[in-house]
Design a protein around this motif. Structure first.
Motif, PDB file in Angstrom:
ATOM      1  N   THR A  33       8.510 -46.518 -24.544  1.00 42.61           N
ATOM      2  CA  THR A  33       8.172 -45.042 -24.603  1.00 42.61           C
ATOM      3  C   THR A  33       6.925 -44.556 -23.919  1.00 42.61           C
ATOM      4  OG1 THR A  33       7.126 -45.458 -26.732  1.00 42.61           O
ATOM      5  CG2 THR A  33       9.286 -45.066 -27.038  1.00 42.61           C
ATOM      6  N   LEU A  37       4.351 -41.593 -29.099  1.00 40.75           N
ATOM      7  CA  LEU A  37       4.271 -42.133 -30.313  1.00 40.75           C
ATOM      8  C   LEU A  37       5.641 -41.251 -31.201  1.00 40.75           C
ATOM      9  CD1 LEU A  37       0.626 -42.018 -31.495  1.00 40.75           C
ATOM     10  CD2 LEU A  37       2.010 -43.868 -30.405  1.00 40.75           C
ATOM     11  N   VAL A  39       6.058 -38.629 -32.956  1.00 43.29           N
ATOM     12  CA  VAL A  39       5.790 -37.695 -33.746  1.00 43.29           C
ATOM     13  C   VAL A  39       6.537 -36.579 -33.690  1.00 43.29           C
ATOM     14  CG1 VAL A  39       3.595 -35.817 -33.469  1.00 43.29           C
ATOM     15  CG2 VAL A  39       3.376 -38.070 -32.481  1.00 43.29           C
ATOM     16  N   SER A  40       6.874 -35.704 -34.981  1.00 44.01           N
ATOM     17  CA  SER A  40       7.951 -34.730 -34.894  1.00 44.01           C
ATOM     18  C   SER A  40       7.404 -33.526 -34.483  1.00 44.01           C
ATOM     19  CB  SER A  40       8.269 -34.726 -36.478  1.00 44.01           C
ATOM     20  OG  SER A  40       8.601 -35.999 -36.913  1.00 44.01           O
ATOM     21  N   THR A  41       8.380 -32.682 -34.039  1.00 44.03           N
ATOM     22  CA  THR A  41       8.154 -31.344 -33.791  1.00 44.03           C
ATOM     23  C   THR A  41       7.805 -30.411 -35.027  1.00 44.03           C
ATOM     24  OG1 THR A  41       9.265 -31.674 -31.801  1.00 44.03           O
ATOM     25  CG2 THR A  41       9.155 -29.388 -32.350  1.00 44.03           C
ATOM     26  N   ASP A  63      19.221 -34.843 -28.600  1.00 36.24           N
ATOM     27  CA  ASP A  63      17.766 -34.864 -28.615  1.00 36.24           C
ATOM     28  C   ASP A  63      17.697 -36.098 -28.315  1.00 36.24           C
ATOM     29  OD1 ASP A  63      15.334 -34.943 -29.487  1.00 36.24           O
ATOM     30  OD2 ASP A  63      15.398 -34.419 -31.386  1.00 36.24           O
ATOM     31  N   GLY A  65      15.402 -38.994 -27.782  1.00 37.92           N
ATOM     32  CA  GLY A  65      14.186 -39.456 -28.627  1.00 37.92           C
ATOM     33  C   GLY A  65      14.098 -38.879 -29.804  1.00 37.92           C
ATOM     34  N   GLU A  87      17.643 -42.848 -30.306  1.00 35.41           N
ATOM     35  CA  GLU A  87      16.191 -43.070 -30.684  1.00 35.41           C
ATOM     36  C   GLU A  87      16.258 -44.718 -30.648  1.00 35.41           C
ATOM     37  OE1 GLU A  87      13.433 -41.229 -31.706  1.00 35.41           O
ATOM     38  OE2 GLU A  87      12.837 -43.534 -31.450  1.00 35.41           O
ATOM     39  N   ILE A  88      15.124 -45.243 -29.850  1.00 36.26           N
ATOM     40  CA  ILE A  88      14.814 -46.658 -29.868  1.00 36.26           C
ATOM     41  C   ILE A  88      13.850 -47.094 -30.973  1.00 36.26           C
ATOM     42  CG2 ILE A  88      15.791 -47.404 -27.586  1.00 36.26           C
ATOM     43  CD1 ILE A  88      12.817 -46.795 -26.631  1.00 36.26           C
ATOM     44  N   ARG A 112      19.672 -46.472 -29.289  1.00 40.46           N
ATOM     45  CA  ARG A 112      20.177 -46.592 -27.816  1.00 40.46           C
ATOM     46  C   ARG A 112      18.929 -45.805 -26.977  1.00 40.46           C
ATOM     47  NH1 ARG A 112      26.065 -45.051 -26.847  1.00 40.46           N
ATOM     48  NH2 ARG A 112      26.851 -46.103 -28.708  1.00 40.46           N
ATOM     49  N   ASP A 113      18.597 -46.642 -25.857  1.00 37.95           N
ATOM     50  CA  ASP A 113      17.689 -45.919 -24.987  1.00 37.95           C
ATOM     51  C   ASP A 113      18.512 -45.000 -23.880  1.00 37.95           C
ATOM     52  OD1 ASP A 113      16.166 -45.688 -22.616  1.00 37.95           O
ATOM     53  OD2 ASP A 113      16.008 -47.648 -22.051  1.00 37.95           O
ATOM     54  N   PHE A 114      18.073 -43.812 -24.280  1.00 41.21           N
ATOM     55  CA  PHE A 114      18.600 -42.840 -23.685  1.00 41.21           C
ATOM     56  C   PHE A 114      18.620 -42.730 -21.936  1.00 41.21           C
ATOM     57  CE2 PHE A 114      14.568 -40.646 -24.437  1.00 41.21           C
ATOM     58  CZ  PHE A 114      14.076 -40.524 -23.294  1.00 41.21           C
ATOM     59  N   TYR A 128      11.214 -33.911 -26.726  1.00 42.73           N
ATOM     60  CA  TYR A 128       9.738 -33.878 -26.952  1.00 42.73           C
ATOM     61  C   TYR A 128       9.125 -35.192 -26.563  1.00 42.73           C
ATOM     62  CZ  TYR A 128       5.132 -33.766 -29.529  1.00 42.73           C
ATOM     63  OH  TYR A 128       4.004 -33.588 -30.129  1.00 42.73           O
TER      64      TYR A 128
END
Ligand SMILES: C[S@@+](CC[C@H](N)C(=O)[O-])C[C@H]1O[C@@H](n2cnc3c(N)ncnc32)[C@H](O)[C@@H]1O
Length: 179
Positions: A33, A37, A39-41, A63, A65, A87-88, A112-114, A128
């Protein structure tokens, strides 16, 4: 004394375990990453984005991540669109799955890693991410996305892309369309 033990067992210990899970997950994925971190929108920003970009239930939304999956759940609530999230971070992935289950939202979350996925079928791409990740993602999106696809980048611009629109909602939200 008994009350203190129950308080420790029921509240303090679980809180500490959650903190540890959060920290370990974060450290494990830091190389991928690039320091970003989980961190949410904010809900305000999500509302502004969904106001600016309309979708239909058939829209192919992703989306990159997805964190705890809140953007995808909000999109489902507003447009009944079944988005996909990558998401990883194991903790974020767990939260996204748990919250989707709790709120009975049928969005899909993939651990998974996008960067290793084929993104060509998506029509609306939300992210984001930190600038170092966006620098790697930018040529991949340019290569894979089809004409007309919309890319929304929260807080940081996509290097080398010209935004069609910038929304100011505290921080900037960049909206691009592939031409
Ligand atoms: C700043 S958070 C944003 C979370 C969510 N999109 C939101 O807006 O609330 C960025 C997330 O991207 C994830 N991430 C970063 N690089 C990734 C990659 N290559 N594959 C999958 N997830 C990634 C991180 O683990 C982190 O949870």
């Amino acid at each position: 004394m008994g009350k203190i033990i129950w308080l420790l067992a029921g509240v303090v210990v679980p809180l500490i375990l959650v903190k540890i899970a959060y920290a370990v997950s974060m450290v494990l994925v830091l190389p991928k990453t690039k320091g970003a971190l989980f961190v949410s929108t904010s809900r305000r920003k999500i509302r502004a984005i969904l106001e600016a970009v309309s979708m239909s239930p058939e829209t192919r939304l992703v989306d990159l991540g997805c964190g705890d999956g809140r953007f995808l759940r909000a999109a489902w609530k507003r447009y009944q669109v079944r988005g996909v999230g990558y998401e990883i971070n194991p903790w974020a992935y767990f939260l996204a799955r748990a919250k989707n289950g709790l709120f009975r939202v049928p969005t899909e979350v993939r651990f998974r890693d996008f960067m290793k996925e084929d993104l060509s079928s998506y029509e609306v791409i939300f992210c984001y991410l930190f600038p170092d990740v966006l620098r790697e993602l930018s040529p991949k999106l340019r290569q894979e996305l089809r004409k007309g696809a919309i890319v929304i980048s929260c807080n940081f611009p996509l290097p080398g892309w010209r935004p069609q629109k910038v929304i100011q909602e505290g921080d900037p939200i960049y909206i691009y369309q592939v031409s």
